[in-house]
Design a protein around this motif. Structure first.
Motif, short mmCIF file in Angstrom:
data_model
loop_
_atom_site.label_atom_id
_atom_site.label_comp_id
_atom_site.label_asym_id
_atom_site.label_seq_id
_atom_site.Cartn_x
_atom_site.Cartn_y
_atom_site.Cartn_z
N ALA A 35 -54.85 -0.13 40.21
CA ALA A 35 -53.66 -0.92 39.93
C ALA A 35 -52.40 -0.10 40.18
CB ALA A 35 -53.69 -1.43 38.49
N VAL A 36 -52.44 1.17 39.72
CA VAL A 36 -51.27 2.04 39.92
C VAL A 36 -50.99 2.18 41.42
CG1 VAL A 36 -50.38 4.38 39.64
CG2 VAL A 36 -51.61 3.28 37.75
N TRP A 37 -52.05 2.34 42.19
CA TRP A 37 -51.92 2.50 43.64
C TRP A 37 -51.41 1.22 44.30
CZ3 TRP A 37 -51.18 6.10 46.96
CH2 TRP A 37 -51.47 5.91 48.32
N LEU A 38 -52.00 0.09 43.84
CA LEU A 38 -51.62 -1.20 44.40
C LEU A 38 -50.15 -1.51 44.12
CD1 LEU A 38 -52.85 -3.68 45.86
CD2 LEU A 38 -53.39 -4.63 43.62
N GLY A 39 -49.64 -0.97 43.02
CA GLY A 39 -48.27 -1.23 42.63
C GLY A 39 -47.23 -0.72 43.61
N GLN A 40 -47.61 0.13 44.52
CA GLN A 40 -46.63 0.60 45.50
C GLN A 40 -46.99 0.06 46.89
OE1 GLN A 40 -47.43 3.67 47.83
NE2 GLN A 40 -49.47 2.84 47.36
N GLN A 41 -47.78 -1.04 46.91
CA GLN A 41 -48.18 -1.62 48.19
C GLN A 41 -47.63 -3.04 48.31
OE1 GLN A 41 -52.52 -1.18 48.12
NE2 GLN A 41 -52.28 0.41 49.68
N THR A 42 -47.68 -3.54 49.53
CA THR A 42 -47.38 -4.96 49.70
C THR A 42 -48.48 -5.57 50.55
OG1 THR A 42 -45.73 -6.55 50.43
CG2 THR A 42 -45.88 -4.54 51.71
N CYS A 43 -48.89 -6.78 50.17
CA CYS A 43 -50.03 -7.40 50.84
C CYS A 43 -49.62 -8.76 51.40
CB CYS A 43 -51.18 -7.61 49.86
SG CYS A 43 -51.54 -6.17 48.85
N ASP A 44 -50.48 -9.32 52.25
CA ASP A 44 -50.19 -10.68 52.73
C ASP A 44 -50.60 -11.69 51.67
OD1 ASP A 44 -52.90 -11.01 52.80
OD2 ASP A 44 -53.07 -10.71 54.97
N VAL A 45 -50.38 -12.99 51.96
CA VAL A 45 -50.59 -14.03 50.95
C VAL A 45 -52.03 -14.07 50.43
CG1 VAL A 45 -50.27 -16.48 50.46
CG2 VAL A 45 -48.80 -15.34 52.10
N GLN A 46 -53.00 -13.72 51.32
CA GLN A 46 -54.39 -13.70 50.88
C GLN A 46 -54.71 -12.44 50.06
OE1 GLN A 46 -54.10 -14.66 54.47
NE2 GLN A 46 -54.05 -16.76 53.66
N GLY A 47 -53.78 -11.57 49.93
CA GLY A 47 -54.03 -10.32 49.20
C GLY A 47 -54.74 -9.30 50.07
N LYS A 48 -54.62 -9.47 51.36
CA LYS A 48 -55.28 -8.51 52.27
C LYS A 48 -54.23 -7.76 53.07
CE LYS A 48 -59.52 -11.15 52.55
NZ LYS A 48 -59.97 -12.44 53.04
N ASN A 49 -54.72 -6.86 53.92
CA ASN A 49 -53.83 -6.07 54.78
C ASN A 49 -52.71 -5.39 53.99
OD1 ASN A 49 -55.27 -6.87 57.09
ND2 ASN A 49 -54.13 -8.82 57.09
N CYS A 50 -53.11 -4.75 52.88
CA CYS A 50 -52.10 -4.11 52.05
C CYS A 50 -51.62 -2.82 52.70
CB CYS A 50 -52.67 -3.79 50.68
SG CYS A 50 -53.16 -5.27 49.79
N LYS A 51 -50.31 -2.58 52.61
CA LYS A 51 -49.83 -1.27 53.07
C LYS A 51 -48.76 -0.75 52.11
CE LYS A 51 -46.51 -3.22 56.37
NZ LYS A 51 -46.75 -4.66 56.38
N SER A 52 -48.71 0.58 52.05
CA SER A 52 -47.80 1.21 51.09
C SER A 52 -46.36 0.99 51.49
CB SER A 52 -48.09 2.71 51.02
OG SER A 52 -49.35 2.92 50.44
N VAL A 53 -45.53 0.67 50.48
CA VAL A 53 -44.11 0.56 50.74
C VAL A 53 -43.34 1.59 49.92
CG1 VAL A 53 -44.14 -1.87 51.38
CG2 VAL A 53 -43.91 -1.23 48.98
N GLY A 54 -44.08 2.45 49.25
CA GLY A 54 -43.44 3.55 48.52
C GLY A 54 -43.34 3.26 47.04
N TRP A 55 -43.26 4.37 46.22
CA TRP A 55 -43.24 4.24 44.75
C TRP A 55 -41.95 3.59 44.28
CZ3 TRP A 55 -47.74 4.86 42.57
CH2 TRP A 55 -48.70 5.63 43.22
N GLY A 56 -40.97 3.50 45.18
CA GLY A 56 -39.73 2.82 44.83
C GLY A 56 -39.94 1.39 44.39
N GLN A 57 -41.09 0.81 44.73
CA GLN A 57 -41.35 -0.57 44.35
C GLN A 57 -41.32 -0.74 42.83
OE1 GLN A 57 -43.57 -3.59 46.60
NE2 GLN A 57 -45.27 -3.05 45.25
N TYR A 58 -41.79 0.33 42.11
CA TYR A 58 -41.75 0.27 40.64
C TYR A 58 -40.30 0.17 40.16
CZ TYR A 58 -46.73 1.21 40.03
OH TYR A 58 -48.08 1.10 40.03
N THR A 59 -39.42 0.99 40.75
CA THR A 59 -38.00 0.95 40.34
C THR A 59 -37.41 -0.41 40.65
OG1 THR A 59 -38.12 3.00 41.61
CG2 THR A 59 -36.21 2.70 40.18
N THR A 60 -37.77 -0.95 41.82
CA THR A 60 -37.26 -2.27 42.18
C THR A 60 -37.66 -3.29 41.13
OG1 THR A 60 -37.77 -1.57 44.44
CG2 THR A 60 -37.07 -3.86 44.14
N VAL A 61 -38.92 -3.22 40.70
CA VAL A 61 -39.40 -4.17 39.70
C VAL A 61 -38.61 -4.01 38.40
CG1 VAL A 61 -41.33 -4.76 38.19
CG2 VAL A 61 -41.71 -4.47 40.64
#
Lengths: 303, 338
Positions: A36-62
């Protein structure tokens, strides 16, 4: 030296013994948490697949987002409604039922019965009670004369009353749990303490504040921590009673609903959902630690 | 700390306390004089604690009257009876300091902080607790806790002190010391003490009067000397004294149809008398106790000075009892024949 080698020799046996529980812990707790911690810095498509990292900044954004802050505030309000009222009612009922009166066993059973009620059943029951046209409350004429909101638009549909209504159903559902814990706490208070205070002239309220409350303080602390953590994780009530609404105020969109709810704004974004979930975990951890530290000093654990 | 406050006598008239079918106290009448140290003595389950709790107001009597001083107190709340109670478990509040514990009875009566502290200090001084006022009960020894319970009882200067086996949780040495201190406390306070115990040594050494109870009734009331020298029944004779009084079967010592009792110090091994078998010889250092079996139901103990030659286990002996130290009891009722 001898100790060291014998300890080394014990290591395989130690791991063999720890193995089963370690395996369970790793598979069902630590791995999902890490994931979950790892997934929290990723972005995935609508099916929840093809996840790729967008950086830990995603937590700050949230953290900085209005949606998260709103959900957190709703959650805090929900906890502030349910925990103190639930605790006070639980203690009150337990103290009443602790009196040696005829028929008390029957009331004890009644008071503890909600512990055997699932959130789904409890919520459905409250849905029927609160329903604006055919609900029980809506058909008490004098009541909806005083509170027209019961019929129009309905307690669950008004942004001012929705959170309180969900809160009341949650308080009701948790009451059995609080009642049982506090009853057990009360029964551990030695009878002679009450008798001594009674002979010394302490009335009912004095005995309650000077003897009962301090002696059940460990129970109260534990109950408070558990109720708070339950309030922060409450989901079923919001899902079944209000669906996070009423919109557009999102009056009952709590953090868990934001993560999981079917009308949540981030329902199709696994990465954001994971990030919010991890943040909730951190908040709860900090909160529990604070409660234990803050009240811990005032709690008496026996001599 | 001493007071000639309204100390009070206690009068129980036909008091009964039934719990369902169980008659814990059954039609008991007892006069406890002003400033008495009255002991309620008996085996567990005899109703002595229930009787004490009835005096304190923790139990409502099923029947009868409880008088304290000139007032019938059946319907009076404990707090208005001017009694304080010391419990076997001490019932100290673990979350309060020693000082706060002692002050509590004054606090509930709405007495001001300064006055409370002053009274607590005095009570603590009487019981040697001054260095411990800031501590919690959990940080005290059993003996110290017991003193805190006493201090809490004396702080509001009640007329009557009710004590329910307050020494039972202390070790033997401390118990012996505290016995003497309680007697000193009684004469210092000059109040009425009602003290429940199952320990006849406590009863003999502390009380100026003893009420021996059995099965909810009082078997005998009297001074320690009375109950020892003139036990009113076989039960009292066997309950008071260590070892207890020897009871000989009817017709064995005297040719009459009654039981004969004799204290071990008045029973002797002789060349003729009641036939018995030596079952046990105990060397206690300062004396020797020889336990003999007379028949299946009767045993007798003989005390011999240390260094005396004693018969061996299993040997046959004859026992006699001093003529002027014999007690005679009815076979049927067990009551003393005067």
């Amino acid at each position: 030296m001898a100790i060291k080698t014998s300890r080394l020799r014990d290591i395989p046996l130690a791991f063999a013994m720890l193995g089963p529980s370690l395996l369970v812990l790793l598979t069902f707790v630590l791995y999902p948490l890490g994931k979950a911690v790892w997934l929290g810095q990723q972005t995935c498509d609508v099916q929840g697949k093809n996840c790729k990292s967008v950086g830990w900044g995603q937590y700050t954004t949230v953290i900085k987002s209005d949606q998260f802050q709103h959900a957190l505030w709703v959650t805090v309000k929900f906890a502030l409604i349910t925990v103190p009222i639930g605790l006070a009612l639980g203690v009150g009922l337990a103290v009443l039922a602790d009196k040696q009166l005829r028929g008390m066993r029957f009331f004890r059973t009644i008071f503890s019965s909600t512990i055997a009620t699932s959130v789904a059943v409890a919520s459905l029951m409250w849905l029927f009670l609160l329903q604006p046209s055919i609900g029980v409350l809506a058909n008490l004429g004098w009541l909806h004369d005083i509170f027209p909101v019961i019929k129009e638009p309905g307690l669950l549909k008004d942004s001012g009353t929705a959170l309180w209504s969900v809160g009341i159903s949650s308080i009701w559902a948790n009451l059995g749990f609080t009642f049982i814990l506090v009853t057990a706490g009360l029964q551990s208070v030695p009878k002679e303490m009450h008798e001594s205070a009674y002979v010394d002239g302490a009335g009912g309220w004095m005995r309650f504040t000077n003897v009962t409350l301090p002696l059940i303080s460990p129970t109260l602390l534990f109950t408070t921590v558990v109720l708070t953590s339950r309030a922060f994780q409450a989901y079923g009530e919001m899902d079944l009673l209000t669906n996070g609404g009423p919109i557009p105020q999102d009056s009952t969109t709590t953090v868990t609903y934001l993560i999981y709810g079917s009308s949540s704004i981030i329902k199709n974004n696994d990465g954001l959902q994971a990030a919010v979930a991890v943040l909730l975990f951190v908040i709860l951890l900090a909160l529990s630690a604070l409660q234990f530290r803050g009240f811990g000093k005032r709690v008496h654990y026996g001599s | 700390m001493q007071y000639d406050a309204p100390v009070a006598s206690i009068r129980l008239v036909g008091v009964s306390k039934h719990f369902g079918d169980v008659k814990a106290v059954d039609n008991v009448s007892l006069d406890i004089a002003d400033r008495d140290f009255m002991i309620l003595l008996g085996p567990s389950g005899c109703g002595k604690s229930t009787l004490l709790r009835t005096i304190a107001g923790l139990e409502d009597p099923t029947a009868g009257e409880v008088w304290i001083g000139d007032n019938m107190v059946n319907d009076v709340e404990p707090k208005d009876r001017d009694v304080s109670m010391v419990f076997q478990s001490y019932a100290l509040y673990p979350h309060k300091s020693v000082q706060a514990n002692i002050e509590f009875p004054l606090k509930v009566r709405g007495i001001g902080k300064a006055e409370r502290a002053e009274s607590a200090k005095q009570a603590a001084e009487v019981l040697g607790l001054t260095p411990y006022l800031e501590r919690r009960p959990g940080a005290l020894s059993g003996g110290q806790r017991q003193r805190v319970a006493l201090a809490r009882a004396i702080v509001r200067q009640p007329a009557v002190f009710c004590m329910d086996e307050p020494l039972s949780n202390l070790d033997a040495k401390l118990r012996a010391e505290t016995r003497a201190e309680l007697v000193a406390l009684h004469s210092r306070l000059n109040a009425t003490f009602v003290y429940v115990t199952h320990d006849q040594v406590e009863a003999m050494t502390m009380g100026n009067r003893i009420a021996v109870m059995r099965d909810g009734i009082i078997e005998q009331v009297g001074t320690p000397k009375d109950v020892y020298d003139k036990p009113a029944s076989v039960f009292v004779a066997e309950f008071i004294g260590t070892p207890p009084m020897n009871i000989f079967p009817a017709g064995s010592v005297e040719a009459a149809d009654h039981l004969v009792g004799a204290r071990p110090e008045h029973t002797h091994i002789a060349s003729s008398g009641v036939a018995a078998t030596v079952a046990l010889v105990e060397h206690l250092g300062h004396e020797i106790q020889v336990v003999c079996t007379i028949d299946a139901e009767h045993r007798a103990t003989v005390r011999l000075p240390a260094g005396t030659e004693v018969p061996s286990n299993g040997s046959s002996v004859f026992l006699t009892a001093n003529e002027n130290h014999r007690h005679r009891f009815n076979v049927e009722t067990g009551l003393r024949i005067s």
